[in-house]
Write an enzyme that holds these catalytic residues in place. Structure first.
Site, short mmCIF file in Angstrom:
data_model
loop_
_atom_site.label_atom_id
_atom_site.label_comp_id
_atom_site.label_asym_id
_atom_site.label_seq_id
_atom_site.Cartn_x
_atom_site.Cartn_y
_atom_site.Cartn_z
N ASN A 119 -3.55 -6.26 4.64
CA ASN A 119 -3.28 -6.13 3.21
C ASN A 119 -3.24 -7.55 2.64
O ASN A 119 -2.27 -8.26 2.85
CB ASN A 119 -1.92 -5.41 3.02
N LYS A 169 -2.95 -8.46 -0.31
CA LYS A 169 -2.10 -8.57 -1.53
C LYS A 169 -2.86 -9.39 -2.59
O LYS A 169 -4.09 -9.31 -2.63
CB LYS A 169 -0.75 -9.17 -1.17
N HIS A 207 2.99 1.12 -1.58
CA HIS A 207 3.53 -0.10 -0.97
C HIS A 207 4.86 -0.44 -1.65
O HIS A 207 5.03 -0.22 -2.84
CB HIS A 207 2.53 -1.26 -1.13
N GLU A 234 6.05 -3.09 -2.66
CA GLU A 234 5.94 -3.97 -3.83
C GLU A 234 5.56 -3.18 -5.07
O GLU A 234 6.00 -3.48 -6.18
CB GLU A 234 4.92 -5.10 -3.53
N GLU A 253 7.12 0.32 6.76
CA GLU A 253 7.32 -1.08 6.42
C GLU A 253 8.74 -1.27 5.90
O GLU A 253 8.99 -1.06 4.70
CB GLU A 253 6.32 -1.53 5.34
N GLY A 277 7.29 -10.10 4.58
CA GLY A 277 7.18 -11.48 4.10
C GLY A 277 8.40 -12.33 4.37
O GLY A 277 8.55 -13.40 3.79
N SER A 328 6.07 -8.64 8.73
CA SER A 328 6.11 -9.87 9.54
C SER A 328 5.48 -9.71 10.92
O SER A 328 5.97 -10.29 11.89
CB SER A 328 7.53 -10.42 9.63
P1 13P Z 1 3.87 -9.38 5.88
O1 13P Z 1 3.04 -9.11 7.11
O2 13P Z 1 3.44 -10.60 5.14
O3 13P Z 1 5.33 -9.34 6.17
O4 13P Z 1 3.58 -8.16 4.86
C1 13P Z 1 3.63 -6.87 5.33
C2 13P Z 1 3.09 -5.98 4.28
O5 13P Z 1 3.68 -5.81 3.24
C3 13P Z 1 1.80 -5.32 4.55
O6 13P Z 1 1.54 -4.33 3.62
#
Ligand code: 13P
Length: 254
Positions: free
Chosen positions: A9, A11, A96, A98, A169, A175, A214
């Site tokens: 992803n 982002k 997601h 976010e 997740e 992150g 992560s």
């Molecule tokens: P990270 O791997 O940067 O922690 O992000 C995970 C994520 O949100 C994947 O959709």
């Protein structure tokens, strides 16, 4: 056994020039990891470049979101599932954290997006996960159940369920560099699968449940070694060619 899936992803990252090298590297990864499904989910505006770079190789691609409406119409700023298919997308990420936290996507909205993805022939990667406060309050399973049930309640064809992908997740692991331990992740995956089995046993057995939060080259193998972890949804590390390859290799040897 379930075939592992490693999906990146991206982002809101990348540039037309910057993604070229990354895509070349990802294309090469597929050759080294024939037992793994690999996908990348770039920002919408790079989909044409991604399609051109990956066409004909085993790596698939997908969107990071889609509009809950099907067909065309007056939905300024939105991208439909049909449009994603038009650019060769196989997958689309839905719900997601976010999007839930920053753009107010409710469980009901995520369920509508699931249906829109199905209608367009896309494989939805449905994200679920609890906040740190929710984990600390002992409500992780209740939160996951609520998010999952919203989708399970609207699915009418169980083959849609069998094709779908769930990504667990935990929000506190995204992150932050703070990964869930393999046991913590396995516990939740082992909660998700039986919950889906209440709806359809065969679909639950075939369902790929990814872990995200992560994941790095250095911790992927121990996560993928768990019985119900069928791959990963990778954020930051999917932007680094070497890290992403290491993760794909870990899935290959799991
Ligand atoms: P990270 O791997 O940067 O922690 O992000 C995970 C994520 O949100 C994947 O959709």
């Amino acid at each position: 056994m379930r075939r592992p899936l490693v999906a990146g992803n991206w982002k809101m990252n990348g540039s037309r020039a910057g993604i070229k090298g990354l895509l070349e590297a990802v294309r090469a990864d597929a050759v080294q990891t024939p037992g793994v499904d690999i996908a990348v989910c770039p920002p919408f505006v790079y989909l044409a470049d991604v399609e051109a770079a990956l066409k004909g190789c085993a790596v698939a691609w997908g969107g990071q979101n889609l509009c809950q409406e099907t067909g065309a119409g007056a939905f300024t700023g939105e991208i439909s599932g049909e449009m994603l298919r038009d650019f060769g997308c196989r997958y689309v990420i839905i719900g997601h954290s976010e999007r839930r936290a920053l753009y107010g996507e409710s469980d009901a909205m995520v369920a509508r997006k699931f249906l829109a993805a199905n209608a367009a022939g896309l494989i939805p990667i449905v994200c679920v996960g609890e906040l740190l406060e929710e984990r600390e309050a002992g409500t992780t399973e209740a939160v996951i159940a609520r998010q999952l049930d919203a989708v399970l309640e609207v699915v009418d064809a169980t083959d849609a369920l069998a094709r779908a992908v769930i990504a667990y997740e935990p929000v506190w692991a995204i992150g932050t560099g703070r990964t869930a331990t393999p046991a913590q992740a396995q516990d939740v995956h082992d909660f998700i699968r039986p919950r889906v089995a209440r709806r359809d046993k065969d679909a639950a057995a075939a369902l790929r449940i990814l872990y995200g939060g992560s994941v790095k080259g250095s911790n992927a193998a121990e996560l993928f070694a768990m019985a119900d972890i069928d791959g990963g949804l990778i954020g930051g590390a999917s932007l680094k060619a070497e890290e992403f390859l290491e993760i794909c290799l870990a899935a290959q040897s799991a």
